[in-house]
Design an enzyme around this catalytic site. Structure first.
Site, short mmCIF file in Angstrom:
data_model
loop_
_atom_site.label_atom_id
_atom_site.label_comp_id
_atom_site.label_asym_id
_atom_site.label_seq_id
_atom_site.Cartn_x
_atom_site.Cartn_y
_atom_site.Cartn_z
N LYS A 236 0.46 -1.41 0.06
CA LYS A 236 0.21 -0.18 0.53
C LYS A 236 0.43 1.54 0.07
CE LYS A 236 -4.67 0.07 0.99
NZ LYS A 236 -5.55 -0.19 0.02
C1 LIG Z 1 -4.60 -2.45 -5.29
C2 LIG Z 1 -5.81 -3.07 -3.66
N1 LIG Z 1 -5.80 -4.08 -3.81
C3 LIG Z 1 -7.31 -5.09 -3.30
C4 LIG Z 1 -7.31 -3.85 -1.92
C5 LIG Z 1 -8.44 -4.58 -0.77
O1 LIG Z 1 -7.30 -4.62 1.04
P1 LIG Z 1 -8.32 -4.49 1.99
O2 LIG Z 1 -10.05 -5.67 1.57
O3 LIG Z 1 -7.55 -4.85 2.70
O4 LIG Z 1 -8.94 -3.23 2.01
C6 LIG Z 1 -7.08 -2.85 -1.73
C7 LIG Z 1 -7.78 -1.43 -1.36
O5 LIG Z 1 -7.12 -1.15 0.13
C8 LIG Z 1 -6.53 -1.76 -2.93
O6 LIG Z 1 -6.00 -0.70 -2.98
#
Ligand SMILES: Cc1ncc(COP(=O)(O)O)c(C=O)c1O
Length: 325
Positions: A160
């Site tokens: 992230k």
């Molecule tokens: C690229 C990406 N993949 C997957 C997710 C889903 O992750 P989460 O369920 O922890 O929000 C996110 C969301 O933040 C994301 O930005």
């Protein structure tokens, strides 16, 4: 975030609760030029029945955030419990009685020219009213992007990391211009990785399948929640493995998961309907379970929730703490 945010919203910035309008960073801030920040996304859902605002799995989000910050050697001093307390304090100070999106962000804060990093870090937590991110009541139309997902040895997708979201922004912009609701990104090996902002699941031959965490995906917390619901509540066989592009054209059901999107059904991919082009039965059941679990309606999943106001499920983190007054 799509909507303009009220500048009077109270945010946590440089150790203080201040109006958003006063939370400003300098034009030379390292993270602005080089993408050297790490963010999180946390949801809170308002439940009318219990008149409570439930923050969803905040400890897991803050733990992931601190871990990911470690990749960039950014330290976030407060503990996950203290960060939970700041979050619920933000809800109360803003008097939110609606669904909310929480955006923690930590970043390299030195104001100078030069890509080399140092130990000057800062963090903020912003909480804003937030409705649906993708409008998926009838199911979404997804398009496979010509952009490939960032590789772990370039910029780790599990991190992230702010700079990595150029990848998601490019894919989203192309997808929207082509008339799709969301992009599906393949990794460099040509396997399905994830959506631009969400993880992906398909149902094939009775199994619920999602790309492995080693396929350049974010290790989604919603993904984890949905897997638990599928196994425990529906007794489904959940498999993590690489997915071919053509499998999503031939699958029985398809959906995205994520903090912003929740559980979002996909009914078409690249102008090909998923089966009849309607939302599949397992997707509907999982969607209802996810809704109920995140609004405090299922006792077995209250462990995921932290109440911002008067909930009995907000024990430790709602206590006032000295270090973040
Ligand atoms: C690229 C990406 N993949 C997957 C997710 C889903 O992750 P989460 O369920 O922890 O929000 C996110 C969301 O933040 C994301 O930005």
């Amino acid at each position: 975030m799509k909507a303009e945010v009220d500048p009077k919203v109270i945010v946590y910035f440089n150790g203080e609760y201040v109006p958003l309008a006063e939370a400003r960073v300098g034009i030379l801030t390292h993270a602005l030029h080089y993408g050297t920040g790490v963010f999180e996304g946390v949801r809170a859902h308002w439940d009318d029945d219990s008149e409570e605002l439930y923050v969803l799995r905040p400890r897991e989000h803050f733990e992931r955030w601190k871990q990911n910050c470690g990749i960039l050697r950014i330290e976030v001093p407060p503990s996950s419990e203290e960060l939970c307390a700041i979050t619920t304090e933000l809800m109360r100070r803003n008097g939110f009685h609606c669904n909310v999106y929480v955006r923690p962000v930590a970043y390299k804060s030195a104001e100078r020219i030069g890509v080399a990093t140092d130990d000057q870090n800062a963090f903020a937590i912003i909480a804003v009213p937030f409705g649906e991110y993708l409008h998926g009541e009838k199911g979404l139309h997804a398009g496979v992007s010509s952009w490939r997902r960032v590789e772990d040895n370039a910029i780790p997708a599990r991190g992230k990391i702010c700079g990595a979201y150029v990848n998601s922004a490019l894919a989203t912009d192309d997808a929207r211009r082509c008339g799709f609701d969301e992009a599906i990104l393949l990794n460099e090996s040509g396997h399905v990785a994830e959506g631009a902002t969400c993880n992906l699941f398909m149902v094939r031959k009775g199994k619920l399948i999602s790309p492995a965490v080693t396929d350049n995906v974010l290790e989604g917390i919603t993904r984890d929640s949905v897997m638990e619901l599928a196994r425990r509540e529906l007794g489904l066989d959940v498999v993590e493995r690489s997915i071919d592009r053509s499998e999503v054209y031939c699958c029985d059901e398809l959906f995205f998961t994520g903090t912003a999107v929740g559980l979002a059904p996909v009914v078409r991919v690249d102008y090909r309907p998923v089966q009849e082009g309607t939302i599949g039965p397992l997707t509907k059941r999982l969607s209802q379970l996810y809704f109920d679990a995140t609004r405090g309606h299922l006792a077995a999943y209250r462990k995921w929730l932290l109440g911002a106001y008067h909930s009995a499920h907000a024990p430790e983190a709602n206590k006032p703490i000295q270090s973040v007054a």
